[in-house]
Design a protein around this motif. Structure first.
Motif, PDB file in Angstrom:
ATOM      1  N   ALA A  52       0.758  -1.182  -0.428  1.00 38.90           N
ATOM      2  CA  ALA A  52      -0.040  -0.217   0.313  1.00 38.90           C
ATOM      3  C   ALA A  52       0.670   1.108  -0.027  1.00 38.90           C
ATOM      4  O   ALA A  52       2.088   1.155   0.362  1.00 38.90           O
ATOM      5  CB  ALA A  52      -1.040   0.101   1.205  1.00 38.90           C
ATOM      6  N   PRO A  53       0.142   2.343  -0.455  1.00 39.31           N
ATOM      7  CA  PRO A  53       1.279   3.823  -0.299  1.00 39.31           C
ATOM      8  C   PRO A  53       2.249   3.909   0.640  1.00 39.31           C
ATOM      9  O   PRO A  53       2.383   4.573   1.013  1.00 39.31           O
ATOM     10  CB  PRO A  53      -0.276   4.374  -1.045  1.00 39.31           C
ATOM     11  N   SER A  54       0.863   3.207   1.915  1.00 38.74           N
ATOM     12  CA  SER A  54       1.064   3.604   3.061  1.00 38.74           C
ATOM     13  C   SER A  54       2.448   3.465   3.659  1.00 38.74           C
ATOM     14  O   SER A  54       3.167   3.494   4.845  1.00 38.74           O
ATOM     15  CB  SER A  54       0.352   3.817   4.409  1.00 38.74           C
ATOM     16  N   GLN A  55       3.243   1.637   3.169  1.00 35.32           N
ATOM     17  CA  GLN A  55       4.249   1.414   3.315  1.00 35.32           C
ATOM     18  C   GLN A  55       5.450   2.032   2.672  1.00 35.32           C
ATOM     19  O   GLN A  55       6.913   1.380   2.699  1.00 35.32           O
ATOM     20  CB  GLN A  55       3.973  -0.412   2.685  1.00 35.32           C
ATOM     21  N   ARG A  56       5.055   2.906   1.775  1.00 38.66           N
ATOM     22  CA  ARG A  56       6.715   3.474   1.145  1.00 38.66           C
ATOM     23  C   ARG A  56       7.481   3.809   1.505  1.00 38.66           C
ATOM     24  O   ARG A  56       8.568   3.253   1.025  1.00 38.66           O
ATOM     25  CB  ARG A  56       5.696   4.572  -0.027  1.00 38.66           C
ATOM     26  N   GLU A  57       7.483   4.146   2.393  1.00 39.22           N
ATOM     27  CA  GLU A  57       8.775   5.295   3.069  1.00 39.22           C
ATOM     28  C   GLU A  57       9.601   3.708   3.945  1.00 39.22           C
ATOM     29  O   GLU A  57      10.650   3.869   4.217  1.00 39.22           O
ATOM     30  CB  GLU A  57       8.290   6.511   4.522  1.00 39.22           C
ATOM     31  N   PHE A  58       8.284   3.191   4.733  1.00 38.28           N
ATOM     32  CA  PHE A  58       9.089   2.091   5.706  1.00 38.28           C
ATOM     33  C   PHE A  58       9.874   1.139   4.988  1.00 38.28           C
ATOM     34  O   PHE A  58      11.066   0.447   4.837  1.00 38.28           O
ATOM     35  CB  PHE A  58       8.296   1.046   6.502  1.00 38.28           C
ATOM     36  N   LEU A  59       9.538   0.823   3.243  1.00 37.62           N
ATOM     37  CA  LEU A  59      10.028  -0.707   3.054  1.00 37.62           C
ATOM     38  C   LEU A  59      10.485   0.466   1.620  1.00 37.62           C
ATOM     39  O   LEU A  59      12.187  -0.800   1.615  1.00 37.62           O
ATOM     40  CB  LEU A  59       9.225  -0.573   1.345  1.00 37.62           C
ATOM     41  N   ALA A  60      10.985   1.365   1.901  1.00 40.00           N
ATOM     42  CA  ALA A  60      12.031   1.925   0.928  1.00 40.00           C
ATOM     43  C   ALA A  60      13.366   1.821   2.096  1.00 40.00           C
ATOM     44  O   ALA A  60      14.841   2.008   1.531  1.00 40.00           O
ATOM     45  CB  ALA A  60      12.249   3.525   0.463  1.00 40.00           C
ATOM     46  N   ALA A  61      13.452   2.536   3.321  1.00 43.32           N
ATOM     47  CA  ALA A  61      14.160   2.650   4.447  1.00 43.32           C
ATOM     48  C   ALA A  61      14.856   0.595   4.786  1.00 43.32           C
ATOM     49  O   ALA A  61      15.550   0.819   4.679  1.00 43.32           O
ATOM     50  CB  ALA A  61      13.917   2.760   5.590  1.00 43.32           C
ATOM     51  N   LEU A  62      13.915  -0.403   4.619  1.00 37.99           N
ATOM     52  CA  LEU A  62      14.107  -1.360   4.250  1.00 37.99           C
ATOM     53  C   LEU A  62      14.626  -2.144   3.100  1.00 37.99           C
ATOM     54  O   LEU A  62      16.306  -2.660   3.848  1.00 37.99           O
ATOM     55  CB  LEU A  62      12.591  -2.304   4.879  1.00 37.99           C
ATOM     56  N   ALA A  63      14.627  -1.489   1.628  1.00 41.17           N
ATOM     57  CA  ALA A  63      15.063  -1.968   1.186  1.00 41.17           C
ATOM     58  C   ALA A  63      16.954  -1.174   1.153  1.00 41.17           C
ATOM     59  O   ALA A  63      17.798  -2.100   0.762  1.00 41.17           O
ATOM     60  CB  ALA A  63      14.297  -1.446  -0.140  1.00 41.17           C
ATOM     61  N   ALA A  64      17.006  -0.623   1.791  1.00 43.43           N
ATOM     62  CA  ALA A  64      18.549   0.574   2.164  1.00 43.43           C
ATOM     63  C   ALA A  64      19.172  -0.161   2.762  1.00 43.43           C
ATOM     64  O   ALA A  64      20.540  -0.103   3.255  1.00 43.43           O
ATOM     65  CB  ALA A  64      18.229   1.777   2.045  1.00 43.43           C
ATOM     66  N   ALA A  65      19.018  -1.087   4.227  1.00 39.60           N
ATOM     67  CA  ALA A  65      19.276  -1.676   5.063  1.00 39.60           C
ATOM     68  C   ALA A  65      20.637  -2.586   4.517  1.00 39.60           C
ATOM     69  O   ALA A  65      20.282  -2.846   3.663  1.00 39.60           O
ATOM     70  CB  ALA A  65      18.674  -2.512   5.833  1.00 39.60           C
ATOM     71  N   PRO A  66      21.831  -2.065   5.223  1.00 41.32           N
ATOM     72  CA  PRO A  66      23.030  -2.860   5.034  1.00 41.32           C
ATOM     73  C   PRO A  66      23.281  -4.013   5.017  1.00 41.32           C
ATOM     74  O   PRO A  66      22.800  -3.994   6.691  1.00 41.32           O
ATOM     75  CB  PRO A  66      24.263  -1.906   4.912  1.00 41.32           C
ATOM     76  N   HIS A  67      24.017  -4.982   4.527  1.00 43.38           N
ATOM     77  CA  HIS A  67      24.587  -6.171   5.852  1.00 43.38           C
ATOM     78  C   HIS A  67      23.321  -7.074   6.033  1.00 43.38           C
ATOM     79  O   HIS A  67      22.815  -7.687   7.345  1.00 43.38           O
ATOM     80  CB  HIS A  67      25.629  -6.343   6.545  1.00 43.38           C
ATOM     81  N   LEU A  68      21.781  -7.121   5.423  1.00 43.88           N
ATOM     82  CA  LEU A  68      21.093  -7.785   5.613  1.00 43.88           C
ATOM     83  C   LEU A  68      20.654  -9.272   5.194  1.00 43.88           C
ATOM     84  O   LEU A  68      20.376  -8.438   3.892  1.00 43.88           O
ATOM     85  CB  LEU A  68      19.538  -7.299   6.106  1.00 43.88           C
ATOM     86  N   ASP A  69      21.283 -10.497   5.634  1.00 48.85           N
ATOM     87  CA  ASP A  69      21.026 -11.146   4.669  1.00 48.85           C
ATOM     88  C   ASP A  69      19.173 -11.488   3.575  1.00 48.85           C
ATOM     89  O   ASP A  69      19.208 -12.119   4.707  1.00 48.85           O
ATOM     90  CB  ASP A  69      21.390 -12.482   5.978  1.00 48.85           C
ATOM     91  N   TRP A  70      19.321 -10.619   3.509  1.00 48.64           N
ATOM     92  CA  TRP A  70      17.903 -11.058   2.210  1.00 48.64           C
ATOM     93  C   TRP A  70      17.982 -12.972   2.074  1.00 48.64           C
ATOM     94  O   TRP A  70      16.849 -12.800   1.836  1.00 48.64           O
ATOM     95  CB  TRP A  70      17.434  -9.906   0.940  1.00 48.64           C
ATOM     96  N   GLN A  71      18.503 -13.149   1.474  1.00 53.68           N
ATOM     97  CA  GLN A  71      18.614 -15.247   1.320  1.00 53.68           C
ATOM     98  C   GLN A  71      17.584 -15.753   2.388  1.00 53.68           C
ATOM     99  O   GLN A  71      17.611 -16.728   2.236  1.00 53.68           O
ATOM    100  CB  GLN A  71      20.382 -14.918   1.071  1.00 53.68           C
ATOM    101  N   ARG A  72      18.378 -15.345   3.122  1.00 52.79           N
ATOM    102  CA  ARG A  72      17.898 -16.309   5.062  1.00 52.79           C
ATOM    103  C   ARG A  72      16.124 -15.668   4.983  1.00 52.79           C
ATOM    104  O   ARG A  72      15.739 -15.733   5.837  1.00 52.79           O
ATOM    105  CB  ARG A  72      18.198 -15.940   5.073  1.00 52.79           C
ATOM    106  N   ILE A  73      15.201 -14.708   4.165  1.00 55.08           N
ATOM    107  CA  ILE A  73      14.383 -13.994   4.841  1.00 55.08           C
ATOM    108  C   ILE A  73      13.435 -14.956   3.303  1.00 55.08           C
ATOM    109  O   ILE A  73      13.392 -14.974   1.773  1.00 55.08           O
ATOM    110  CB  ILE A  73      14.218 -12.958   4.590  1.00 55.08           C
ATOM    111  N   HIS A  74      12.016 -15.442   4.227  1.00 51.70           N
ATOM    112  CA  HIS A  74      10.847 -15.635   3.141  1.00 51.70           C
ATOM    113  C   HIS A  74      10.205 -14.730   2.537  1.00 51.70           C
ATOM    114  O   HIS A  74       9.435 -14.971   4.463  1.00 51.70           O
ATOM    115  CB  HIS A  74      10.473 -17.348   3.426  1.00 51.70           C
ATOM    116  N   ALA A  75       9.338 -14.345   1.856  1.00 52.63           N
ATOM    117  CA  ALA A  75       8.244 -13.404   1.969  1.00 52.63           C
ATOM    118  C   ALA A  75       7.080 -13.896   1.755  1.00 52.63           C
ATOM    119  O   ALA A  75       7.493 -14.971   0.776  1.00 52.63           O
ATOM    120  CB  ALA A  75       9.392 -12.272   1.435  1.00 52.63           C
TER     121      ALA A  75
END
Length: 257
Positions: A52-75
């Motif tokens: 939702a548009p309400s999540q854009r700022e949160f998702l942008a900051a989450l996507a920019a996080a360094p050193h987060l091992d997304w390969q071990r995250i199931h979405a």
């Protein structure tokens, strides 16, 4: 990040910020810290996201996080329209791919189809969802107080299902126009697949981001009304580990317990 207030309403922790950018950054910071802690303790983290548009700022900051091992995250994601074309930009799977998944490349991404037999879609997605615990749910609140697509007429705090089809409330469909996702009400699908309230509440840790003046009535109801399906989001006050992030536009002031 300008934090204006924080405190508890029943079991719900509430943080109020000056503006939505601060809200999104703070929520992402808290979520990232929690994910890093989980990834030190377990092999995989399973997450559910709202689109939702309400999540854009949160998702942008989450996507920019360094050193987060997304390969071990199931979405996973929490809802999808029925009947939109595969390439329709309004599809929630499209939104999440654009704003997060294509950028961070999670190890697994489970998308809800918008075509096919709805009953089979629900059954198959519930099977995937229930295969193990959901560690984190990132969600918002609708203008009518809905969680995912659990509008007041169809919300059920004791729903036996994890995923179901629903007919969308008029207020919910109008919100999609208000958010700029569709030009007219007639373009908004009438039915959708959604995770149920119990499925969302089974998440071990919930982060709920609700910015903007259009959400003011819903936020007030969430925090002040009796806990009932008249405002499904009131159920968040019963969750043992949920934080609600709001801004000054969404709430003038919070009265805490």
């Amino acid at each position: 990040m300008t934090l204006l207030q924080q405190g508890k309403r029943d079991r719900l922790w509430v943080k109020r910020f000056a503006h939505r950018d601060a809200l999104g950054a703070a929520a992402a910071q808290d979520c990232i810290a929690h994910l890093q802690q989980l990834l030190q303790q377990q092999a995989v983290v399973r997450m559910v996201f709202a689109a939702a548009p309400s999540q854009r700022e949160f998702l942008a900051a989450l996507a920019a996080a360094p050193h987060l091992d997304w390969q071990r995250i199931h979405a996973f994601h929490m809802d999808e329209y029925i009947g939109l074309n595969e390439g329709a930009p309004q599809r929630f799977s499209h939104f999440l791919r654009e704003h997060l998944f294509d950028q961070v490349q999670p190890g697994e991404v489970h998308l809800i189809p918008s075509s096919g037999d709805p009953a089979e879609i629900c059954r198959a997605y519930a099977h995937k969802l229930e295969a193990a615990a959901i560690d984190v749910v990132c969600l918002g609140i609708g203008e009518n107080g809905h969680l995912a697509f659990n509008d007041p007429p169809v919300a059920d705090f004791s729903d036996p299902l994890s995923v179901k089809t629903v007919q969308l409330d008029l207020a919910c469909r109008q919100q999609q126009v208000n958010d700029g996702c569709f030009t007219t009400l007639e373009q908004v699908p009438t039915h959708a697949v959604t995770l149920t309230i119990p499925a969302l509440m089974r998440g071990t840790r919930l982060f709920c981001m609700v910015p903007g003046a259009t959400k003011r009535a819903a936020v007030q109801a969430t925090l002040q009304d009796a806990i009932s399906t008249a405002c499904p989001a009131t159920q968040l006050r019963q969750h043992p580990n949920c934080t609600l992030y709001i801004d000054a536009d969404a709430c003038a002031e919070v009265v805490f317990d």
